[in-house]
Every structure is written in C-alpha cells, then in structure tokens.
Design a protein around this motif. Structure first.
Motif, PDB file in Angstrom:
ATOM      1  N   GLN A  64      16.229   5.334 -72.297  1.00 47.29           N
ATOM      2  CA  GLN A  64      15.674   6.710 -70.774  1.00 47.29           C
ATOM      3  C   GLN A  64      16.221   6.262 -69.674  1.00 47.29           C
ATOM      4  OE1 GLN A  64      13.064   8.990 -71.548  1.00 47.29           O
ATOM      5  NE2 GLN A  64      13.727   9.424 -73.121  1.00 47.29           N
ATOM      6  N   GLN A  68      18.327   8.073 -66.958  1.00 41.65           N
ATOM      7  CA  GLN A  68      18.065   8.181 -65.835  1.00 41.65           C
ATOM      8  C   GLN A  68      18.967   8.007 -64.473  1.00 41.65           C
ATOM      9  OE1 GLN A  68      14.149   7.296 -65.497  1.00 41.65           O
ATOM     10  NE2 GLN A  68      13.192   8.238 -67.320  1.00 41.65           N
ATOM     11  N   PRO A 207      10.589   8.281 -64.301  1.00 38.62           N
ATOM     12  CA  PRO A 207      11.372   7.913 -63.732  1.00 38.62           C
ATOM     13  C   PRO A 207      10.050   6.929 -64.180  1.00 38.62           C
ATOM     14  CG  PRO A 207      11.026   9.621 -62.259  1.00 38.62           C
ATOM     15  CD  PRO A 207      10.698  10.145 -63.154  1.00 38.62           C
TER      16      PRO A 207
END
Length: 261
Positions: A64, A68, A207
């Motif tokens: 992840q 990002q 985030p």
C-alpha cells in the motif's frame, strides 16, 4: 451512486467481520478445554496471529505504501516504524492497565498473569481487525466493486480461524463457550465500523492505511512473543502440543492469506 458505494462497502465489511462467528462456533461443542487442549488452542492462536501479522498486515502495508508513491526503502521504513509503535503501545497498555478483577473483567483472585495475557491477545486480534475493515472500505471507496468484493471475501475467510482463536483463548481462562463466541463476534464488529470510515473518507484514510496495518502487526507480534508463547511453554511436557497448535494455526492462516491474496 456515492451512497450506494458507501452502503456496499459497509455491508461487505460487516459480512467479513461476522465471519469470526463462523470460526468460533465449534467451541460450543468442545466445551471447557482440558489443560492439554488449552495449550493447543493458545498455540493455534499464536500461529494465526503470526501469519496474519506478516501476510495480512506487514506485506500488504508495504504494498500500500508503494502504491501511494513511496520507494521500497521508504515503504519499509514506514512499516518498521508502525510495527515498533504498535508493539510499544501494547507494552505500555500491559504496564499501566490496573488489575482486571478491579475493572470487572474477572473474578477476584483469578491468576492475574494468565488472565491479562489472554485479554491482551483478544485486544490485539480486535485491533488487527480495524485496518482489515479499513482495507475493505478503501477498496470499495476507490470505485472498483470487483476489487472490493475480492478483498472482503479474502478477509472474511481469514477471520474464520481468528474467531476460533478468540473463543478458544477465552475458554482457557474459565469463560463459557457462549461468552467466547460473543467475544469473537464483538472483535469482528470492529470491521464494519472501520469499513464505513474507509469507504466514506477514502482520500483521508488511504495514506493512513500502511500505518494502521503495521501498527496492528506490531501489537500482535508483541503479544505472541511476550505473552502467548511463554504461557504455552511454561510446562515442559506440554510444549510439543503448543508447538503443534502453533504450526497448524500458522499454516492455516498462511494458506488463506496467500491463496486469497
């Protein structure tokens, strides 16, 4: 359209969370475990937690972070920091929480150390379910219903052995099988709360997802290393049973994580 996606994400995370009950139901027929069964169950729980920490939390957290925009080193640093923060938080909770019989979590005179260990384990499993529910919500919040459905299905199946682990752990310290099942249900109901948060605030939560995943992993690994394994190895003659339970739990959770990943 937005309301439909939000509702779908919430419903999917709710169903995934309810899968913990499916895993806990077998404890109703087993009843109060013997000392040997206790060690097997706690070993199984430790194995589930270890596999979930790495395959459900740490590896997806790194992925992840990279999605990002973080580089490999930066993504690794984020997860390491989150893991250490999770471990530190659980260690401080264990240090400052008052005797559990004083806050209504057990009868007076119960073996305090064992009781605290098991409740720390339940807390760690519950904490671990929050970023999982968040992941389901974020998946749907991105607008890809296929990806969201796959994520929810995978996490739901992973929750089955976790539900058994929670229910079995509580029965080892004298709680009824029914209470164990209800506790497993409660731990799973964290997921729809997180799912609703994730799907409605996807731009804010995305985030934070790597941090949440790493934090939960650190908490779980700390509990396994400092509490569960020492408890199952306290009697030399029962160690082999605990080790068998650990390897079975590790293998079962690893298979689910990898095959559904």
């Amino acid at each position: 359209m937005t309301q439909s996606i939000i509702f779908t994400g919430f419903l999917a995370s709710l169903l995934a969370g309810l899968a913990t009950v499916l895993g806990a139901l077998p404890i109703l027929s087993i009843g109060k475990p013997t000392e040997k069964q206790q060690n097997v169950f706690l070993g199984f729980a430790a194995g589930v937690m270890l596999a979930a920490s790495f395959f459900s939390l740490i590896i997806p957290g790194i992925e992840q972070a990279q999605l990002q925009g973080a580089g490999k080193a930066q993504a690794a640093a984020i997860i390491v920091a989150a893991v250490l923060l999770g471990a530190l938080t659980i260690s401080q909770i264990n240090r400052f929480v008052p005797p559990l019989d004083e806050i209504g979590l057990g009868p007076t005179g119960i073996a305090e150390a064992t009781f605290r260990r098991v409740w720390l384990f339940v807390a760690a499993i519950t904490l671990h379910n929050f970023p999982e529910g968040l992941a389901v919500g974020v998946s749907f919040g991105g607008g890809d219903l296929g990806a969201g459905t796959t994520t929810a299905l995978g996490i739901g199946l992973q929750n089955i052995p976790e539900g058994l682990a929670v229910a079995a752990a509580l029965t080892t310290i004298g709680y009824s099988a029914r209470t164990g099942v209800l506790a497993a249900l409660a731990s799973g109901l964290v997921e729809p709360v997180a799912g609703l948060f994730g799907v409605t605030l996807v731009f804010l939560s995305a985030p934070l997802l790597p941090w949440g995943l790493g934090f939960a992993a650190g908490a779980m690994i700390y509990v396994v290393a400092s509490e569960i394994i020492p408890q199952t190895h306290s009697r030399l003659e029962l160690r082999p049973l605990a080790n068998v339970g650990l390897m079975v739990g590790l293998g079962a959770m690893m298979f689910l994580d990898v095959s559904l990943g």
